[in-house]
Design a protein around this motif. Sequence first.
Motif, mmCIF file in Angstrom:
data_model
loop_
_atom_site.group_PDB
_atom_site.id
_atom_site.type_symbol
_atom_site.label_atom_id
_atom_site.label_comp_id
_atom_site.label_asym_id
_atom_site.label_seq_id
_atom_site.Cartn_x
_atom_site.Cartn_y
_atom_site.Cartn_z
ATOM 1 N N GLN A 93 1.044 -0.633 -0.099
ATOM 2 C CA GLN A 93 -0.409 -0.020 -0.159
ATOM 3 C C GLN A 93 0.984 1.248 0.465
ATOM 4 O OE1 GLN A 93 -2.810 -0.116 -0.354
ATOM 5 N NE2 GLN A 93 -4.248 1.457 0.610
ATOM 6 N N ASN A 94 2.065 1.586 0.840
ATOM 7 C CA ASN A 94 2.613 2.289 0.956
ATOM 8 C C ASN A 94 3.712 1.925 -0.140
ATOM 9 O OD1 ASN A 94 1.986 3.103 3.610
ATOM 10 N ND2 ASN A 94 4.177 1.486 4.111
ATOM 11 N N ARG A 95 4.046 1.603 -1.772
ATOM 12 C CA ARG A 95 4.776 1.418 -2.386
ATOM 13 C C ARG A 95 3.661 1.899 -3.506
ATOM 14 N NH1 ARG A 95 10.498 -0.172 -3.481
ATOM 15 N NH2 ARG A 95 9.704 -0.693 -5.856
ATOM 16 N N ILE A 96 2.636 1.761 -3.137
ATOM 17 C CA ILE A 96 1.522 2.277 -4.930
ATOM 18 C C ILE A 96 1.152 3.451 -4.535
ATOM 19 C CG2 ILE A 96 -0.617 1.739 -5.586
ATOM 20 C CD1 ILE A 96 -0.914 -1.196 -4.405
ATOM 21 N N SER A 97 1.443 3.773 -2.981
ATOM 22 C CA SER A 97 0.851 5.256 -2.743
ATOM 23 C C SER A 97 1.783 6.441 -3.052
ATOM 24 C CB SER A 97 0.719 5.261 -0.949
ATOM 25 O OG SER A 97 0.592 6.608 -0.853
ATOM 26 N N LEU A 98 3.143 5.871 -3.000
ATOM 27 C CA LEU A 98 4.379 6.791 -3.618
ATOM 28 C C LEU A 98 4.420 6.789 -4.610
ATOM 29 C CD1 LEU A 98 7.509 5.224 -0.646
ATOM 30 C CD2 LEU A 98 5.699 7.426 -0.614
ATOM 31 N N GLN A 99 4.070 5.950 -5.497
ATOM 32 C CA GLN A 99 3.879 5.068 -6.240
ATOM 33 C C GLN A 99 3.024 7.105 -7.482
ATOM 34 O OE1 GLN A 99 6.736 4.559 -8.326
ATOM 35 N NE2 GLN A 99 7.198 2.382 -8.189
ATOM 36 N N PHE A 100 2.364 6.831 -7.035
ATOM 37 C CA PHE A 100 0.894 7.813 -7.249
ATOM 38 C C PHE A 100 1.280 8.950 -7.438
ATOM 39 C CE2 PHE A 100 -2.744 10.170 -6.523
ATOM 40 C CZ PHE A 100 -3.362 9.936 -7.374
ATOM 41 N N ASN A 101 1.734 9.346 -5.815
ATOM 42 C CA ASN A 101 2.321 10.383 -5.204
ATOM 43 C C ASN A 101 3.764 11.324 -5.822
ATOM 44 O OD1 ASN A 101 0.623 10.522 -3.117
ATOM 45 N ND2 ASN A 101 2.134 10.223 -1.477
ATOM 46 N N ARG A 102 4.624 10.163 -6.649
ATOM 47 C CA ARG A 102 4.680 10.744 -7.825
ATOM 48 C C ARG A 102 4.673 11.042 -8.842
ATOM 49 N NH1 ARG A 102 9.456 5.980 -10.294
ATOM 50 N NH2 ARG A 102 10.520 7.324 -11.912
ATOM 51 N N PHE A 103 3.308 10.073 -9.165
ATOM 52 C CA PHE A 103 2.580 11.004 -10.518
ATOM 53 C C PHE A 103 2.178 11.742 -10.441
ATOM 54 C CE2 PHE A 103 -1.423 11.052 -12.320
ATOM 55 C CZ PHE A 103 -0.981 11.664 -13.322
ATOM 56 N N VAL A 104 2.295 11.952 -9.219
ATOM 57 C CA VAL A 104 1.401 13.719 -9.339
ATOM 58 C C VAL A 104 2.059 14.621 -8.835
ATOM 59 C CG1 VAL A 104 0.109 14.990 -7.047
ATOM 60 C CG2 VAL A 104 -0.553 12.947 -8.254
ATOM 61 N N ASP A 105 3.179 14.306 -8.413
ATOM 62 C CA ASP A 105 4.360 15.531 -8.381
ATOM 63 C C ASP A 105 4.906 15.853 -9.456
ATOM 64 O OD1 ASP A 105 4.543 15.460 -5.016
ATOM 65 O OD2 ASP A 105 5.989 13.928 -4.901
ATOM 66 N N GLU A 106 4.927 14.842 -10.436
ATOM 67 C CA GLU A 106 5.694 14.797 -12.298
ATOM 68 C C GLU A 106 4.638 15.722 -12.587
ATOM 69 O OE1 GLU A 106 6.215 11.382 -13.691
ATOM 70 O OE2 GLU A 106 7.922 11.219 -12.574
ATOM 71 N N ALA A 107 3.073 15.280 -12.639
ATOM 72 C CA ALA A 107 2.204 16.005 -13.420
ATOM 73 C C ALA A 107 2.328 18.061 -12.858
ATOM 74 C CB ALA A 107 0.548 15.775 -13.083
ATOM 75 N N ASN A 108 2.547 17.746 -11.325
ATOM 76 C CA ASN A 108 2.004 19.585 -10.600
ATOM 77 C C ASN A 108 3.233 20.192 -10.841
ATOM 78 O OD1 ASN A 108 1.275 20.607 -8.444
ATOM 79 N ND2 ASN A 108 3.193 20.958 -7.745
ATOM 80 N N LEU A 109 4.611 19.974 -11.058
ATOM 81 C CA LEU A 109 6.126 20.049 -11.967
ATOM 82 C C LEU A 109 5.150 20.930 -13.152
ATOM 83 C CD1 LEU A 109 8.693 20.963 -11.338
ATOM 84 C CD2 LEU A 109 8.969 18.534 -11.989
ATOM 85 N N GLN A 110 4.946 19.932 -14.041
ATOM 86 C CA GLN A 110 4.970 20.104 -15.481
ATOM 87 C C GLN A 110 3.718 20.702 -15.342
ATOM 88 O OE1 GLN A 110 3.818 17.132 -18.491
ATOM 89 N NE2 GLN A 110 4.824 15.542 -17.406
ATOM 90 N N ILE A 111 3.190 21.441 -14.263
ATOM 91 C CA ILE A 111 1.847 22.724 -14.259
ATOM 92 C C ILE A 111 2.721 23.929 -13.709
ATOM 93 C CG2 ILE A 111 -0.229 23.455 -13.521
ATOM 94 C CD1 ILE A 111 -0.922 20.609 -13.373
ATOM 95 N N GLU A 112 3.565 23.426 -12.907
ATOM 96 C CA GLU A 112 4.042 24.269 -12.677
ATOM 97 C C GLU A 112 5.056 25.286 -13.613
ATOM 98 O OE1 GLU A 112 6.118 23.215 -9.002
ATOM 99 O OE2 GLU A 112 4.399 23.667 -8.257
ATOM 100 N N LYS A 113 5.811 23.714 -14.274
ATOM 101 C CA LYS A 113 6.816 24.800 -15.457
ATOM 102 C C LYS A 113 6.126 25.613 -16.768
ATOM 103 C CE LYS A 113 10.798 22.236 -14.169
ATOM 104 N NZ LYS A 113 11.617 20.668 -13.981
ATOM 105 N N HIS A 114 5.126 25.471 -16.968
ATOM 106 C CA HIS A 114 4.028 25.905 -18.024
ATOM 107 C C HIS A 114 5.152 27.593 -18.406
ATOM 108 C CE1 HIS A 114 0.712 27.426 -19.926
ATOM 109 N NE2 HIS A 114 0.337 25.883 -20.213
ATOM 110 N N ASP A 115 5.357 26.949 -19.371
ATOM 111 C CA ASP A 115 6.020 28.191 -20.359
ATOM 112 C C ASP A 115 4.993 29.533 -19.938
ATOM 113 O OD1 ASP A 115 7.265 29.025 -23.501
ATOM 114 O OD2 ASP A 115 7.487 29.755 -21.975
ATOM 115 N N ARG A 116 5.600 30.590 -19.410
ATOM 116 C CA ARG A 116 5.063 31.941 -19.708
ATOM 117 C C ARG A 116 5.996 33.600 -19.740
ATOM 118 N NH1 ARG A 116 6.127 33.422 -12.853
ATOM 119 N NH2 ARG A 116 8.930 32.344 -13.117
ATOM 120 N N SER A 117 6.718 32.857 -21.052
ATOM 121 C CA SER A 117 7.300 33.528 -21.212
ATOM 122 C C SER A 117 6.846 33.640 -22.725
ATOM 123 C CB SER A 117 9.409 33.430 -22.223
ATOM 124 O OG SER A 117 8.180 31.981 -22.753
#
Length: 887
Positions: free
Chosen positions: A643-667
């Motif tokens: 359960q912890n392993r799956i939760s860490l993997q899912f949180n990793r995916f959420v963090d990656e998606a969150n990072l892509q949103i934060e890096k959205h091109d604003r130039s």
Amino acid sequence: MGVSQQSPDDRELMKLVEGYFLSSDNAVLLAFRVAKSQASSWPVAGRRQRLTTKPRILTLTAKRSTTTQKFKVKLQVLKQSANNELQVAKVYKLKHLSKVEAVPSDTTGCTFLLGFDNLKSQAVAPPQWTMRSLDDRNRLVTCILKLCKENLGRLPKIVNLDVVEMALWAQANAKALPIDGPVQPALQGTAEDEKSSGVNVEREMVSKAEEDDMEALLGTYVLGIDEAEAFSERLKRELTALEAANVHAILESEPLVEEVLQQLDAATTSVEDMDEWLGIFNVKLTHMREDIESIESRNNRLEMQAQNNSALVEELNKLLERLRVPSEYANLLTTGAFEEAAMPANVEACDWLTQALRGLEPPFLDPVYANMRAVRDKRAELEKLKATFVRRASDFLKTYFSKLVDFMISDKSYFSQKGQLKRPDHADLRFKCRSYARMLQHLKNLDKNSLGPLRKAYCSSLNLLLRREAREFANELRASTKVTRSSGAWSLEGSGGGSLGGSGSDTSNVSEAYAKMLRIFIPLLVDESSFFASFMCFEVLPLVPPGTSGETADEDEDDISPLDEDGADLKPAQQNPVELEALNQSLQDLLVGIEEDFYAVVDWAYKIDPLRCISMMGVTERYLSSHKADAAGFVRRLLADLQNRISLQFNRFVDEANLQIEKHDRSIRQIGVLSYIQRFAYLAQRMESLIQGNSREVVDSAYRKLVETMFAVLERIAQVDPKHQDVLLLENYAAFQNCMFDLANVVPTLGLYYQQASEAYEQACTRYVNTVINYQYEKLFQFSQRVENLLYTILPEEVPFQMNFSKAEMRKTVNGSLKGVEKALRDMYKRMQKHLTSEELLPSLWEKCKEDFLDKYESLEALIVKCYPKESLSPSSAEMKELLKNV
């Protein structure tokens, strides 16, 4: 003794009381004015008792019973108000009267107590009643006694009252006891005679015969007082005569007395001779008794010695039989084989050895034999047999476990192969191990420490088999699962839904493969744990509650239940924490490393489709909840780690998606709806479709993290271009609401962000509409705002006389701003149309723009009318409204 007569006050009181009871069925017999006194507390030694006195009217009433034809007499206590109105304060029934007691402290005798047996609180002192005269007291008491005797057949207890004096008073005043009032007519129910005459209800308290007897008794009493000396002389004379007669009778019986004394002397002589003979006989009997006791003592010692010798011979024979070692058992324990066919004989030898060792220990063997040389030698011989057998059996079982597992590992048919998933089957392994289950239990009884190395050897061998089975199964499971690897569940490349990973492929096989892995191996691990606990003789309760065993559980598992020292099945009544801890440590050795194959399946599923972590968390949660009652902790820890392993993997995916949103091109200047709004909508729909069990909290946490980042990035991008900031905000917040409308109704977390987006949208719309209006009419509405601010300090009629607020200034501002108003309104609409990229938002925004513009215009018109009475706004508000309709 004089005759008592009623005073005018008594007659007036009687009339007053009769008038009060006139409307009732009760007839008034007597009425007296009394003083009621009540002690404030029970008297205590050393303290004065405080009395409170109140005026009251004591009334005796009667009513004839329709059933018994007897009178129901009540003693009613009335109190009189200031305006002479009467009211009942207390009612006592005469049938409950138990005692009439005069108060000794009152020397006049006018104060008495009435005791009733039906009072609720007997602890409260009863009230004291004080009459105005002794005649009133006697008249009331004699009337009460007479009514009790005639109607109740009994008299209450009289205390501190002279009954004789009362009787004499009643006899003297018998004719003077009339009671005024309609007593007898009221009791008979005739109202006419009630007013005409009074009836005397007082009758004589004693009959004529009783009166004569009382007079005779009193006469005798008086006579005795007058002739006391003559009576005393007569008694003395009679006493002297009686004494003389007694002396004469004694003298006449003297010959008889002499004869009796002679007989007594003869009897005394005979008794003395008898006593001498008895003494001689007693000495002879004493010597005889001593001889008999000596003979009996010698006989008893001889008999006891014979019995002891017989018992000793019997006990020694039993001891020799117990110390004998059968040769067949000795050969089996030292050199016997351990094949399956020989196991019954080995078990029988173990039973004998166990019983023999126990037979040499208290309480089975008397402690007096413990130090005998034969017993010590035999105990040493048995200990040597035990050590030899335990060593040989332990070595054999270690080798047997290793060979059995090596044979299974060398046969590839036991494992999954290419194109074929094989469920692990340990039925044959357990069957072969079960042949040695009884011997393991005897090993535990003989030497508990011998099981430790055996448990480690079994865990080490079986761990290799389990890990090989899990590895081969997991590899073939991944190879046989046909799915299209997604490019990622969150991608910002491309545009539209076509760039979303997994949108064109079905990855449900991924979570199904993981569920299959759990479905096959979790019951297997549970069954292996339960079999290991029973096989290796752990004194714990069953690891799996009844009815929840795995698919591969054996039905004959009871054949290897623990044995006690007598060989009977032993099932502990409660959990042994020490044994349970040892079992969990052994299970850790048995199953260590197998979790890596489960982790490999989880990581493989994550690489194919990270969103499948949601469904895998639900599957794991179901298994985890179903094994919460298991006593073995390894399976629960394995599921918790997954359960912890799956939760860490899912949180990793959420963090990656969150990072892509934060890096959205604003130039680059952003216009229209940002790409991640649509992608999040698709992502939320997929996540909702995959939710199972308790994964709702995990998904809600992902929603909160992603949406908050989306809104923060949107605000940040909007600040890059302040000119079009509100347009970008309102278009994106509107797009978020449109995408999340359906989900927000069923998901509370998304509903909160839907409401937040709605509020932000309204604020952005208001700011944008004000910007559009001010672009055309900023001077006009600024003038209106300045006038409103001025009105806070001056009167409306003073406004035209202020600097820059004259009528000329007003006309200049209004005419300049409203010149070519129709074209200005069309330009305002075109400007809004040019700014918006979402055409569906234009109608609602234009409607809002018209409403806000009209509100401001009407406010301006009202100010002009208020401050510039002779001036008017052209076009008027109504005309402006019509112009806006045509735009």
